[in-house]
Design a protein around this motif. Structure first.
Motif, PDB file in Angstrom:
ATOM      1  N   ASP A 146      -1.937  -3.472  -6.395  1.00  0.00           N
ATOM      2  CA  ASP A 146      -2.158  -2.212  -5.674  1.00  0.00           C
ATOM      3  C   ASP A 146      -1.414  -1.029  -6.279  1.00  0.00           C
ATOM      4  O   ASP A 146      -1.319   0.027  -5.657  1.00  0.00           O
ATOM      5  CB  ASP A 146      -1.730  -2.369  -4.214  1.00  0.00           C
ATOM      6  CG  ASP A 146      -0.224  -2.594  -4.054  1.00  0.00           C
ATOM      7  OD1 ASP A 146       0.461  -2.850  -5.072  1.00  0.00           O
ATOM      8  OD2 ASP A 146       0.263  -2.512  -2.908  1.00  0.00           O
ATOM      9  N   THR A 147      -0.901  -1.174  -7.502  1.00  0.00           N
ATOM     10  CA  THR A 147      -0.111  -0.087  -8.081  1.00  0.00           C
ATOM     11  C   THR A 147      -0.934   1.171  -8.346  1.00  0.00           C
ATOM     12  O   THR A 147      -0.388   2.265  -8.404  1.00  0.00           O
ATOM     13  CB  THR A 147       0.563  -0.516  -9.405  1.00  0.00           C
ATOM     14  OG1 THR A 147      -0.449  -0.846 -10.370  1.00  0.00           O
ATOM     15  CG2 THR A 147       1.465  -1.723  -9.191  1.00  0.00           C
ATOM     16  N   MET A 148      -2.260   1.021  -8.511  1.00  0.00           N
ATOM     17  CA  MET A 148      -3.096   2.188  -8.796  1.00  0.00           C
ATOM     18  C   MET A 148      -3.937   2.599  -7.582  1.00  0.00           C
ATOM     19  O   MET A 148      -4.880   3.377  -7.697  1.00  0.00           O
ATOM     20  CB  MET A 148      -3.998   1.904  -9.995  1.00  0.00           C
ATOM     21  CG  MET A 148      -3.222   1.720 -11.297  1.00  0.00           C
ATOM     22  SD  MET A 148      -2.298   3.196 -11.780  1.00  0.00           S
ATOM     23  CE  MET A 148      -3.616   4.180 -12.501  1.00  0.00           C
ATOM     24  N   THR A 149      -3.579   2.074  -6.416  1.00  0.00           N
ATOM     25  CA  THR A 149      -4.248   2.450  -5.180  1.00  0.00           C
ATOM     26  C   THR A 149      -3.500   3.603  -4.534  1.00  0.00           C
ATOM     27  O   THR A 149      -2.320   3.478  -4.214  1.00  0.00           O
ATOM     28  CB  THR A 149      -4.307   1.269  -4.200  1.00  0.00           C
ATOM     29  OG1 THR A 149      -4.995   0.167  -4.813  1.00  0.00           O
ATOM     30  CG2 THR A 149      -5.040   1.662  -2.929  1.00  0.00           C
ATOM     31  N   SER A 150      -4.173   4.730  -4.390  1.00  0.00           N
ATOM     32  CA  SER A 150      -3.530   5.922  -3.838  1.00  0.00           C
ATOM     33  C   SER A 150      -4.171   6.297  -2.505  1.00  0.00           C
ATOM     34  O   SER A 150      -5.385   6.193  -2.349  1.00  0.00           O
ATOM     35  CB  SER A 150      -3.667   7.086  -4.819  1.00  0.00           C
ATOM     36  OG  SER A 150      -3.207   8.293  -4.230  1.00  0.00           O
ATOM     37  N   PRO A 151      -3.353   6.740  -1.531  1.00  0.00           N
ATOM     38  CA  PRO A 151      -3.912   7.148  -0.238  1.00  0.00           C
ATOM     39  C   PRO A 151      -4.663   8.470  -0.330  1.00  0.00           C
ATOM     40  O   PRO A 151      -5.473   8.797   0.532  1.00  0.00           O
ATOM     41  CB  PRO A 151      -2.672   7.268   0.655  1.00  0.00           C
ATOM     42  CG  PRO A 151      -1.560   7.582  -0.306  1.00  0.00           C
ATOM     43  CD  PRO A 151      -1.884   6.803  -1.545  1.00  0.00           C
TER      44      PRO A 151
END
Length: 229
Positions: A146-151
């Motif tokens: 999830d390191t490249m998952t942005s809100p």
């Protein structure tokens, strides 16, 4: 921006949205892409000139290229996962102007580029067809974690597939595939250049930036991102 281009972008944005059940509404597309719903509505009505960064965000979210929206000749923008492996011949486009690249593991990506890798590329997990021009050593990489998952804004969640071009040029703000010192796997990160300092930054704000040292290798730059519904 000419009115003809506005109308072309509006038509193709509407078409791209209709192809995705999850992104067929302005609200859903706004939430996923980070582009305001009001802005999306005005683009669909051809009322405003779409900014480059706006088109890039929409294209990435919808699995298209920017050219899909702007090219007068039309760009399929398609990204199709092929179930049957193909020979590794992405140095020239397929019929229809598409390039095919092997989908490889994050471990193999760390040493990609050797003659052995090219020779056995047909044994890859599968192959990807992309309308974005790629170099002869390009490959596809499935995003892990999830390191490249942005809100907010650009987000590249787990399971998305990034097309990586080892021959592509990268600069501040580029999304790159990199291998850290002591790690066999390649990870996707945003490259941040601040004067003499360079960092690998996750899009997920929960993770701190990683300073780039001599033990870090940038394997290639992401030219496009796609996902399956």
């Amino acid at each position: 921006m000419k009115i003809q281009l506005r109308k072309r972008i509006a038509t193709r944005l509407r078409r791209a949205m209709s192809e995705s059940s999850a992104l067929s509404s302005q609200a859903a597309l706004a939430k996923r892409s980070g582009v305001g719903q009001t802005t999306i509505g005005r683009i669909l009505r051809a009322e405003v000139d779409a900014r480059t960064e706006t088109l890039e965000a929409l294209a990435t979210t919808l699995g298209k290229s920017v050219a899909y929206f702007t090219d007068s000749k039309g760009d399929t923008g398609g990204n199709v996962i092929r179930e049957t492996p193909l020979a590794y011949t992405n140095d020239a486009p397929e019929k229809g102007g598409c390039w095919r690249v092997p989908l490889i593991s994050s471990v193999r990506a760390g040493v990609w580029g050797s003659a052995a890798d090219k020779r056995h590329a047909s044994e890859a997990e599968t192959h990807i067809t992309t309308a974005i021009h790629t170099g002869p050593q390009a490959f596809a990489l499935r995003v892990e974690g999830d390191t490249m998952t942005s809100p907010t804004g650009l987000s590249i969640p787990e399971g998305y597939i990034a097309i990586i071009d080892p021959d592509g040029a990268y600069d501040n703000g580029s999304i790159v595939a990199a291998r850290l010192k002591g790690d066999k796997k390649v990870t996707l990160k945003k490259l941040v250049i601040d004067g003499p300092n360079r960092y690998l930054k996750s899009l997920n704000p929960a993770y701190v930036p990683i300073p780039i040292d001599r033990g870090c290798k940038i394997v290639g730059v992401a030219t496009s991102v796609l996902f399956n519904l």
